[in-house]
Structures are given as C-alpha cells and as structure tokens.
Motif scaffolding. Sequence first.
Motif, PDB file in Angstrom:
ATOM      1  N   LYS A 113     -18.733   1.824  13.320  1.00 12.85           N
ATOM      2  CA  LYS A 113     -18.111   2.411  12.134  1.00 12.85           C
ATOM      3  C   LYS A 113     -17.433   3.735  12.467  1.00 12.85           C
ATOM      4  CE  LYS A 113     -19.181   3.702   7.342  1.00 12.85           C
ATOM      5  NZ  LYS A 113     -20.269   3.805   6.323  1.00 12.85           N
ATOM      6  N   VAL A 114     -18.120   4.589  13.225  1.00 14.10           N
ATOM      7  CA  VAL A 114     -17.556   5.888  13.615  1.00 14.10           C
ATOM      8  C   VAL A 114     -16.358   5.704  14.538  1.00 14.10           C
ATOM      9  CG1 VAL A 114     -18.011   7.985  14.947  1.00 14.10           C
ATOM     10  CG2 VAL A 114     -19.689   7.172  13.280  1.00 14.10           C
ATOM     11  N   LEU A 115     -16.512   4.840  15.539  1.00 19.50           N
ATOM     12  CA  LEU A 115     -15.440   4.651  16.511  1.00 19.50           C
ATOM     13  C   LEU A 115     -14.208   4.011  15.887  1.00 19.50           C
ATOM     14  CD1 LEU A 115     -17.560   3.406  19.553  1.00 19.50           C
ATOM     15  CD2 LEU A 115     -16.324   5.578  19.406  1.00 19.50           C
ATOM     16  N   SER A 116     -14.407   3.042  15.005  1.00 23.53           N
ATOM     17  CA  SER A 116     -13.246   2.385  14.394  1.00 23.53           C
ATOM     18  C   SER A 116     -12.526   3.322  13.436  1.00 23.53           C
ATOM     19  CB  SER A 116     -13.664   1.096  13.676  1.00 23.53           C
ATOM     20  OG  SER A 116     -14.503   1.364  12.577  1.00 23.53           O
ATOM     21  N   ALA A 117     -13.267   4.215  12.773  1.00 22.98           N
ATOM     22  CA  ALA A 117     -12.627   5.220  11.918  1.00 22.98           C
ATOM     23  C   ALA A 117     -11.767   6.156  12.762  1.00 22.98           C
ATOM     24  CB  ALA A 117     -13.674   6.008  11.148  1.00 22.98           C
ATOM     25  N   LYS A 118     -12.281   6.559  13.910  1.00 20.81           N
ATOM     26  CA  LYS A 118     -11.505   7.418  14.811  1.00 20.81           C
ATOM     27  C   LYS A 118     -10.273   6.685  15.327  1.00 20.81           C
ATOM     28  CE  LYS A 118     -11.796  10.123  19.080  1.00 20.81           C
ATOM     29  NZ  LYS A 118     -11.266  11.380  18.507  1.00 20.81           N
ATOM     30  N   LEU A 119     -10.431   5.405  15.656  1.00 20.83           N
ATOM     31  CA  LEU A 119      -9.306   4.605  16.133  1.00 20.83           C
ATOM     32  C   LEU A 119      -8.232   4.492  15.055  1.00 20.83           C
ATOM     33  CD1 LEU A 119      -8.042   2.738  18.276  1.00 20.83           C
ATOM     34  CD2 LEU A 119      -9.430   0.866  17.334  1.00 20.83           C
ATOM     35  N   HIS A 120      -8.644   4.246  13.825  1.00 24.13           N
ATOM     36  CA  HIS A 120      -7.713   4.147  12.696  1.00 24.13           C
ATOM     37  C   HIS A 120      -6.941   5.458  12.531  1.00 24.13           C
ATOM     38  CE1 HIS A 120      -6.431   3.773   8.461  1.00 24.13           C
ATOM     39  NE2 HIS A 120      -6.534   2.468   8.646  1.00 24.13           N
ATOM     40  N   THR A 121      -7.653   6.571  12.590  1.00 22.26           N
ATOM     41  CA  THR A 121      -7.019   7.886  12.446  1.00 22.26           C
ATOM     42  C   THR A 121      -6.073   8.170  13.602  1.00 22.26           C
ATOM     43  OG1 THR A 121      -8.920   8.748  11.219  1.00 22.26           O
ATOM     44  CG2 THR A 121      -7.467  10.356  12.252  1.00 22.26           C
ATOM     45  N   ALA A 122      -6.508   7.851  14.817  1.00 23.28           N
ATOM     46  CA  ALA A 122      -5.684   8.117  16.003  1.00 23.28           C
ATOM     47  C   ALA A 122      -4.372   7.349  15.956  1.00 23.28           C
ATOM     48  CB  ALA A 122      -6.462   7.759  17.267  1.00 23.28           C
ATOM     49  N   ILE A 123      -4.434   6.114  15.532  1.00 25.51           N
ATOM     50  CA  ILE A 123      -3.222   5.291  15.437  1.00 25.51           C
ATOM     51  C   ILE A 123      -2.289   5.847  14.373  1.00 25.51           C
ATOM     52  CG2 ILE A 123      -2.407   3.021  14.682  1.00 25.51           C
ATOM     53  CD1 ILE A 123      -4.854   1.866  16.208  1.00 25.51           C
ATOM     54  N   THR A 124      -2.857   6.268  13.253  1.00 25.41           N
ATOM     55  CA  THR A 124      -2.053   6.841  12.172  1.00 25.41           C
ATOM     56  C   THR A 124      -1.383   8.142  12.621  1.00 25.41           C
ATOM     57  OG1 THR A 124      -3.552   5.874  10.529  1.00 25.41           O
ATOM     58  CG2 THR A 124      -2.106   7.658   9.795  1.00 25.41           C
ATOM     59  N   GLU A 125      -2.140   9.007  13.272  1.00 23.26           N
ATOM     60  CA  GLU A 125      -1.598  10.294  13.716  1.00 23.26           C
ATOM     61  C   GLU A 125      -0.566  10.131  14.827  1.00 23.26           C
ATOM     62  OE1 GLU A 125      -5.010  12.632  14.705  1.00 23.26           O
ATOM     63  OE2 GLU A 125      -5.419  13.162  12.599  1.00 23.26           O
ATOM     64  N   ALA A 126      -0.600   8.989  15.520  1.00 26.93           N
ATOM     65  CA  ALA A 126       0.392   8.718  16.553  1.00 26.93           C
ATOM     66  C   ALA A 126       1.696   8.184  15.965  1.00 26.93           C
ATOM     67  CB  ALA A 126      -0.168   7.732  17.570  1.00 26.93           C
ATOM     68  N   GLY A 127       1.733   8.030  14.650  1.00 29.24           N
ATOM     69  CA  GLY A 127       2.965   7.611  13.989  1.00 29.24           C
ATOM     70  C   GLY A 127       3.052   6.134  13.668  1.00 29.24           C
ATOM     71  N   PHE A 128       1.952   5.417  13.820  1.00 24.63           N
ATOM     72  CA  PHE A 128       1.928   3.994  13.514  1.00 24.63           C
ATOM     73  C   PHE A 128       1.100   3.764  12.248  1.00 24.63           C
ATOM     74  CE2 PHE A 128       2.589   4.334  18.054  1.00 24.63           C
ATOM     75  CZ  PHE A 128       3.636   3.444  18.286  1.00 24.63           C
ATOM     76  N   THR A 129       1.338   2.635  11.610  1.00 23.89           N
ATOM     77  CA  THR A 129       0.620   2.308  10.378  1.00 23.89           C
ATOM     78  C   THR A 129      -0.322   1.141  10.612  1.00 23.89           C
ATOM     79  OG1 THR A 129       2.511   3.018   9.039  1.00 23.89           O
ATOM     80  CG2 THR A 129       0.851   1.637   7.952  1.00 23.89           C
ATOM     81  N   PRO A 130      -1.638   1.351  10.532  1.00 19.06           N
ATOM     82  CA  PRO A 130      -2.578   0.233  10.657  1.00 19.06           C
ATOM     83  C   PRO A 130      -2.270  -0.851   9.630  1.00 19.06           C
ATOM     84  CG  PRO A 130      -3.734   2.315  10.830  1.00 19.06           C
ATOM     85  CD  PRO A 130      -2.328   2.645  10.410  1.00 19.06           C
ATOM     86  N   MET A 131      -2.408  -2.092  10.038  1.00 17.44           N
ATOM     87  CA  MET A 131      -1.993  -3.203   9.190  1.00 17.44           C
ATOM     88  C   MET A 131      -2.929  -3.444   8.011  1.00 17.44           C
ATOM     89  SD  MET A 131      -0.777  -5.828  12.200  1.00 17.44           S
ATOM     90  CE  MET A 131      -0.722  -7.266  11.124  1.00 17.44           C
TER      91      MET A 131
END
Length: 366
Positions: free
Chosen positions: A290-308
């Motif tokens: 749960k913690v790691l996937s939240a960080k992954l979601h945030t990292a992808i968003t901050e990199a300029g991409f939109t999680p599907m």
Amino acid sequence: MIADKKGIRSEYPLLQNCTYLNTANAGAMSQAALRKGTDYLTEFAQYASQKLPLWMGEMEETRKLFAELLNASSEEIGLTWDTSYGISWVQQMLPSDLELVLVTHDFPSVTLPWIHHNRKIHWIDWDMKSHIDLETIEKALSGKPKILAISHVQYTNGYRVDLEAISAMCQKHGAFLIVDAIQSLGVIPIDLQKVRVDVLAASSYKWLTSGYGAGVLYINKNSRKKLTQGSLGPGSMTDFLKDPIPAENLKQPPQSLEAGHPKPLLILMQGQALKELKAIGWQNVYEEVKVLSAKLHTAITEAGFTPMAPRDGKSWSGIVSFECDKSVHQKLTDEKIITTYRPNYLRAAVHFYNEEGEIDRLAEVI
C-alpha cells in the motif's frame, strides 16, 4: 511494516540483478523456494515413489495454507495448474443455459472460456481509465439467473473492483460469482467468510512468488449443488482401488478436479513460498505494498504522466499504469528497471520486497 527488508531482499536472486517492478507479470522467487524444487528433484531421482507419502503430506499442508489465507476450509481448496484451467473447468460444470456478465478488457482467463461455448454474454463497457460501473453490472445481473466472472484486480491498470459490493449484488440477484484473483491474492486480504464468492481462481507465479505452473481453485461448499462433476480420474476418488462407480467414492469439487497423478514439484515450491510470506506476515505485506504503490502513483504523477486507474481507499492495488510512448519503456529497460509495456501504456508493479529508492530510480529515468 516489514523488518529486515535488506535481509529479505538478499534471499531473492533476481533483485540483485536489476530494479524489478514487474511482479504483475511474474514475481521474484526466493532461494528457499528454489531449493525446495531442487530438493524434490534430487529425492525423486534417488527414491522415486518411496518419498510419495511425505510429499503428499506436504501438499496437504499447502492446501491448509491456502485455506488459512482465504479463511476457507481445506475441503474448498483445489490445488491446480493455473487460473485458466480453474475457470475453464468450472465453465464446463455450470448449466449451459446460464447467461454471462463480463467486463470488456478483462483478462482472457476470465472471458475466453465462455465466449466460444455458445453462451449469451452481457458485456459491461469499460475504458480502463475510470471505475467499473457497479450500477451497470447490477442492471445486467437482474432478471434471468446469470454468472458474473470478473477479475478482482484488472491486469491492465491495477484497478481493484469492490468485491464486497459485487458479492452483495450477486447474492441479491441469485447470480453465480467467479473471481480471478491472480493480481490480488497474497497482497489484498480476501476473507471468504465475510465476502460470499462461489468460485475463486488464481495462479501462484505473481504475488505468491512460486514460479509458473501451480495455482489454487476455491469452490464454496454451498455452491457445489449448482455444479456437475468435471474432469475425473483416479485422483478424483477417495480410494482409487475401490469400485469407482458409487458416488460416495468421488471427492467433491474442487478436489475431485485433481484428477491425475500428484504434482509435488510445483506444489511444494508453492507451499514454501506461502510459508515465507506467512512468516513475513500477510498484513505486513499488504501495508508495505500500500505504501509503495502510493509512492509509485505519486512519482508517476509528478513526472508528468497520468496514472490510468482512479485511486481511492478501495480501488488501489500493487499495479500502476500510465500511457506513454514505447521509448519510455526502452529507457527503463536500458537502465535495468524491469516493467511491462502494452500497446500505448506502461505497467509498473511493486511488491513487499521493493524499496522506495527503486521507485525514485524509475521517476528519474522517465
């Protein structure tokens, strides 16, 4: 949370060679699971059938571990080859006049067994970028008795359906519920005493980290009356030396589907992996992912991409996908960051053995 992450990671050879963010494709295998397999092969070469009683006992321990994980009884647990076989077997055991409710873009293990067997199918349209509409599912379930077959977590983008809500709908409308749990079992808690599911199938090579070729099939003991017996063989019998004709000499599904000779190699490796995950703690695994996937979601968003997939308290999983050009995947691969690329989108997945620094590496590259 998980103690001694560094020590645990050292037991998984794959993690020493790359940044592995691809458990949704196949999970890393531990040294102990590997040893279990090689030990079995060595013992078979030396002793053959002489060791079979020992192996059979260990296989029953694997069944008990699955029953404990799902909060089910051992008699409801079948040790199978994989998800597809489990669902295909059940398809053959259900009345042919029952109609189907399926979701577009779901995995072929869920959809394909029904499509080519002349069943009427009600498709639920889904664009992979939003919630699967439960109201539309409920509308499709109303009326004539039906079957709902659906993945707990969608393989494309990691969207997790509300299993409790879907279960309640199926009970309300008398529908038979079949769940593909390959992308959730071992990560997302599933308590089958609290959530009514008729059939649940999963393979063990992803989040259960035991390699290809073994899986689990749960059939609710109260749902058996809706099923005919499926594929049968000597393993389907309580004693194959007795007359096979009387019904009382047949096991009940799903154990009757273990029709042929025992398959210790893959099941013993499966059991070893389950023991290791249980020792780490299923709740600890859940919290870590749960913690790691939240960080992954945030990292992808901050990199300029939109999680599907939308992310909230009930819809998250260990998978995060985002649309991108294939060149992004190639850059990651060049840096030994392992993910999966599908047409027009990239899928990353984290498990308990991943570290936050690995997510930082992915963010830097993309």
